[in-house]
Design a protein around this motif. Structure first.
Motif, PDB file in Angstrom:
ATOM      1  N   TRP A 347      37.778  47.419  35.688  1.00 28.75           N
ATOM      2  CA  TRP A 347      38.470  45.951  36.052  1.00 28.75           C
ATOM      3  C   TRP A 347      38.687  46.657  37.607  1.00 28.75           C
ATOM      4  CZ3 TRP A 347      38.249  41.582  37.195  1.00 28.75           C
ATOM      5  CH2 TRP A 347      39.421  40.630  37.847  1.00 28.75           C
ATOM      6  N   GLU A 348      39.542  47.784  37.625  1.00 32.23           N
ATOM      7  CA  GLU A 348      39.682  48.541  38.785  1.00 32.23           C
ATOM      8  C   GLU A 348      38.513  48.718  39.789  1.00 32.23           C
ATOM      9  OE1 GLU A 348      43.052  49.061  39.409  1.00 32.23           O
ATOM     10  OE2 GLU A 348      43.109  48.138  37.443  1.00 32.23           O
ATOM     11  N   GLN A 351      37.404  44.989  40.780  1.00 24.80           N
ATOM     12  CA  GLN A 351      38.262  44.450  42.089  1.00 24.80           C
ATOM     13  C   GLN A 351      38.002  45.234  43.574  1.00 24.80           C
ATOM     14  OE1 GLN A 351      41.696  45.154  39.592  1.00 24.80           O
ATOM     15  NE2 GLN A 351      42.424  43.299  40.376  1.00 24.80           N
ATOM     16  N   GLY A 352      37.184  46.304  43.332  1.00 24.61           N
ATOM     17  CA  GLY A 352      36.941  46.931  44.517  1.00 24.61           C
ATOM     18  C   GLY A 352      35.552  46.790  45.003  1.00 24.61           C
ATOM     19  N   GLU A 410      33.565  36.065  42.880  1.00 24.61           N
ATOM     20  CA  GLU A 410      34.744  35.599  42.060  1.00 24.61           C
ATOM     21  C   GLU A 410      34.164  35.086  40.824  1.00 24.61           C
ATOM     22  OE1 GLU A 410      37.742  35.942  43.182  1.00 24.61           O
ATOM     23  OE2 GLU A 410      36.900  36.895  44.773  1.00 24.61           O
ATOM     24  N   LYS A 413      33.911  37.942  38.583  1.00 24.55           N
ATOM     25  CA  LYS A 413      35.498  38.675  38.145  1.00 24.55           C
ATOM     26  C   LYS A 413      35.988  37.829  37.179  1.00 24.55           C
ATOM     27  CE  LYS A 413      36.395  40.835  42.540  1.00 24.55           C
ATOM     28  NZ  LYS A 413      37.154  40.562  43.857  1.00 24.55           N
ATOM     29  N   GLN A 417      37.155  38.855  33.284  1.00 20.59           N
ATOM     30  CA  GLN A 417      38.426  38.541  32.877  1.00 20.59           C
ATOM     31  C   GLN A 417      38.662  37.623  31.411  1.00 20.59           C
ATOM     32  OE1 GLN A 417      40.089  37.170  36.615  1.00 20.59           O
ATOM     33  NE2 GLN A 417      42.011  38.517  36.083  1.00 20.59           N
TER      34      GLN A 417
END
Length: 464
Positions: A347-348, A351-352, A410, A413, A417
């Motif tokens: 997830w990190e 996000q990058g 988006e 992501k 999630q």
């Protein structure tokens, strides 16, 4: 002087003589062209190879018994095996004439005849007439031995293969515990198979997909040949397909097995709560990146495994995201724990991710999806997949491509999630414990249902 007997080879009656291309009205998608006495024929000419006098003729002789009973399941497999033995000479003759026959078993039997279309009706007639035969004791006993040996050999396969085999059996009707199948195979007789063959050929629904160089006159002729070779007392049954498990929020289904080989294998999939192509598109685009990161971290850096990866499975209408591994280093519970922390680490990374990186992933996914099929078999395969899922618009591939074109970073992501980071997502977990870790714990998941009897679970599970 001694007289030598000369045996000339039999004349091959299947060699094509006529290579004409059949004329059809325009089709914008596959359509039903014949409905006759429980025989439904779908037709679609090739869009890419319409200049070739070839076709793929796929006949599903549908009967739900193999989904519902281990005995029928075993007998169908033995039938397929003996059939393939019986037709080896016909198969060779067909191959020389540029055609192929294959028989597979699932919900009943599926017979496929492909290649040059000129003599296909003759080949088809012989292939169908061979479906019923006298079951000889010796041949039957050998087929049972082969079947049991094949099942037992599965236990010696790499755990990673065994885990995907178990995963496939779990998500869709028609799965049985291996020991039940072995026991059943040991108890059936040649007479059981004869009776079963008769019952199934007399009770079925038939769905045909004719793809390529066919026209209505030829298809009518083939249907007539099929009808003539079926029992006169045939009853038409409802067409039934194996149904998929319907994922429920806050439900984890867990299959655990002890292996005869050393390593542990684990499959851990989270299913997106919303059915449809949008979630499938997000998973399809992200999958290669997720796989690379999982491989670099868990295999290259941490040396946890020989085989490790990520996948974006689809369960009919639903899409998922997951990890799999075969490890000689960790027990099931510890490996599951490492998976859970890896989900947060990825997830990190996600996000990058830049828009540019995401668009590269998207473009390479689209290149793969838009690749031109190399032959008729590749061209027909998405259509047959849709037919199996009863999707009669035959546009799943186009729908997925359209959804991938529209997917954003988006969306990707949000998809991640709602799957791997969602504590309430439906989950599928296959936990195979190698001999090296036999005394160590399995992994417990939140809201888990541990399945001990596959057939029982599938009768009770919610289906899509």
């Amino acid at each position: 002087e001694p007289q030598m007997a000369i045996n000339l080879p039999k004349v091959n009656t299947l060699l094509p003589e006529n290579f004409a291309i059949k004329q059809n009205d325009a089709f914008d998608k596959p359509q039903v062209v014949i409905e006759d006495d429980g025989i439904q024929v779908w037709q679609y000419p090739s869009q890419l190879y319409s200049d070739q006098p070839r076709g793929v003729f796929n006949i599903q002789i549908n009967n739900a018994a193999p989904l519902e009973s281990a005995k029928a399941n075993v007998l169908t497999a033995l039938w397929r095996d003996l059939y393939n033995m019986n037709i080896s000479a016909l198969d060779t003759e067909a191959n020389i004439a540029g055609m192929n026959i294959s028989l597979s078993d699932s919900t009943g039997l599926t017979l496929t005849v492909s290649g040059f279309t000129d003599k296909q009706p003759q080949l088809l007639e012989r292939a169908i007439n061979n479906l019923s035969f006298t079951v000889e004791q010796q041949a039957f006993k050998q087929a049972v031995d082969r079947y049991i040996r094949e099942l037992n050999n599965k236990g010696q396969q790499f755990p990673i293969y065994q885990s995907f085999d178990a995963y496939g059996q779990l998500i869709r009707e028609g799965g049985f515990n291996q020991d039940e199948l072995v026991e059943t195979a040991g108890s059936v007789s040649a007479e059981d198979l004869s009776n079963y063959m008769n019952t199934m050929l007399s009770n079925n629904a038939i769905r045909i997909f004719a793809f390529g160089n066919y026209d209505e006159a030829g298809l009518n002729e083939s249907v007539k040949r099929i009808k003539d070779s079926l029992p006169k007392n045939r009853e038409v049954t409802d067409f039934e397909q194996a149904q998929f498990w319907e994922p429920q929020p806050e439900q984890s289904i867990v299959l655990r097995r002890d292996l005869e080989v050393a390593d542990v294998a684990l499959v851990d999939a989270h299913i997106h709560p919303q059915p449809g192509f949008e979630s499938l598109a997000a998973g399809t685009v992200l999958q290669s990146h997720f796989r690379t990161v999982a491989f670099d971290t868990l295999r290259t850096e941490e040396q946890l495994a020989y085989a490790v990866g990520a996948f974006a499975p689809s369960l009919d209408q639903y899409a998922g995201f997951g990890l799999y591994i075969q490890t000689p280093v960790k027990n099931v519970a510890d490996m599951q724990e490492r998976f859970d922390s890896f989900k947060q680490e990825y997830w990190e990374d996600l996000q990058g991710m830049t828009e540019e990186e995401f668009n590269q992933l998207k473009q390479s996914t689209l290149i793969t999806l838009n690749e031109t099929p190399k032959n008729l078999n590749e061209e027909v395969s998405p259509l047959l997949a849709d037919l199996r899922l009863q999707r009669f618009e035959f546009d799943s591939k186009e729908q997925l491509i359209k959804a991938v074109e529209g997917v954003t970073l988006e969306n990707a992501k949000a998809f991640y999630q709602e799957t791997l980071l969602n504590p309430d997502a439906a989950r599928i977990s296959v936990q195979l414990r190698g001999t090296k870790f036999a005394d160590e714990p399995y992994a417990d998941l939140p809201n888990q249902t541990v399945i001990s009897d596959l057939a029982e679970f599938q009768q009770e599970m919610k289906k899509q």
